[in-house]
Design an enzyme around this catalytic site. Sequence first.
Site, short mmCIF file in Angstrom:
data_model
loop_
_atom_site.label_atom_id
_atom_site.label_comp_id
_atom_site.label_asym_id
_atom_site.label_seq_id
_atom_site.Cartn_x
_atom_site.Cartn_y
_atom_site.Cartn_z
N ASP A 1 0.64 -1.20 0.08
CA ASP A 1 -0.06 0.11 0.09
C ASP A 1 0.91 1.27 -0.05
O ASP A 1 0.23 2.44 -0.23
CB ASP A 1 -0.97 -0.02 1.01
N SER A 2 2.19 0.99 0.21
CA SER A 2 3.08 2.21 0.03
C SER A 2 2.92 2.89 -1.30
O SER A 2 3.30 3.95 -1.57
CB SER A 2 4.53 1.53 0.22
N ASP B 1 -0.95 -6.14 -0.03
CA ASP B 1 -1.43 -5.36 1.03
C ASP B 1 -3.01 -5.32 1.01
O ASP B 1 -3.59 -4.92 0.11
CB ASP B 1 -0.95 -4.18 1.43
N LYS C 1 -1.21 -9.38 2.80
CA LYS C 1 -0.78 -8.85 4.12
C LYS C 1 -1.66 -8.18 4.91
O LYS C 1 -2.31 -7.20 4.47
CB LYS C 1 0.69 -8.20 3.64
N GLU D 1 -1.93 -5.58 8.56
CA GLU D 1 -1.01 -5.02 9.81
C GLU D 1 -1.64 -5.32 11.32
O GLU D 1 -2.92 -5.35 11.17
CB GLU D 1 -0.99 -3.55 9.50
N GLU E 1 8.86 -4.40 11.19
CA GLU E 1 9.12 -2.91 10.77
C GLU E 1 9.61 -1.98 11.71
O GLU E 1 8.99 -2.00 12.85
CB GLU E 1 8.02 -2.28 9.96
#
Length: 261
Positions: free
Chosen positions: A45-46, A84, A114, A116, A184
């Site tokens: 999602d970056s 993501d 993925k 979070e 991270e």
Amino acid sequence: MAALSIHHFRQAKQAGQPLVALTAADYATAQILDRAGIDLILVGDSLAMTSLGHSSTLPLTLEQMIHHAQAVRRGVERAFLVADLPFLSYQVCKEQALLSAGRLMKEAGVNGVKLEGGYPDMVETVAFLVQRGIPVLGHIGLTPQAKHQLGGYRQQGKTPSEAERLRQEALSLERAGAFALVLEHMPAELAAQITQQVGIPTLGIGAGPACDGQILVTHDLLGLSERIPPFAKAYANLREVIREAVEAFVGDVHQRLFPPT
């Protein structure tokens, strides 16, 4: 070229073979990364920041993620492809997460997703997805979708209580069935402890050298980002290379040197 399966990651950890992961948001980049031997390609999602110009990952929608993941899928033959789940496409309830993950697998052809966080509700969601055949890559430490709650992009796990919480989250996500974990922006010593205590691979980003592998944002690796995080390394300066190439083209056109006569 045989495609990598989910078993590759645990086998690599057991063999002490470092894993390498990078991000991609388009066909050409994905093809280059895949042919370079990357183990895992993440449609992160970056891309909301690197490709779409937003100031954070939060504005990215599921529809946009599907669109980019479809392009990446066309360029990948060997690497394990993960996408993501964007902000608010999985946090409402585990059924919402299943529908979002299912769409990414059905419509974009990703191999896994993925999520979070490692708090109890998220661990339950991970287990819910895994039980329904969806591989999940966990992500703890600095979780960018929670930047406002965390007070910005700050290192996590610096206090004893925070470190213990992250250790427990890692164990909980492993028990829930996550096939690997992204660690991270946490102290290297803590990442090393987590890597030793879990049986699944860890992919570090700003988490020291002791993780089972490393993951970076490709724009940072190539020097395309305007600002590179202190824990990343630019292996090239493509921003400057591209600028010089474009300026050379502009000059040739203005001087009528291109196209040649």
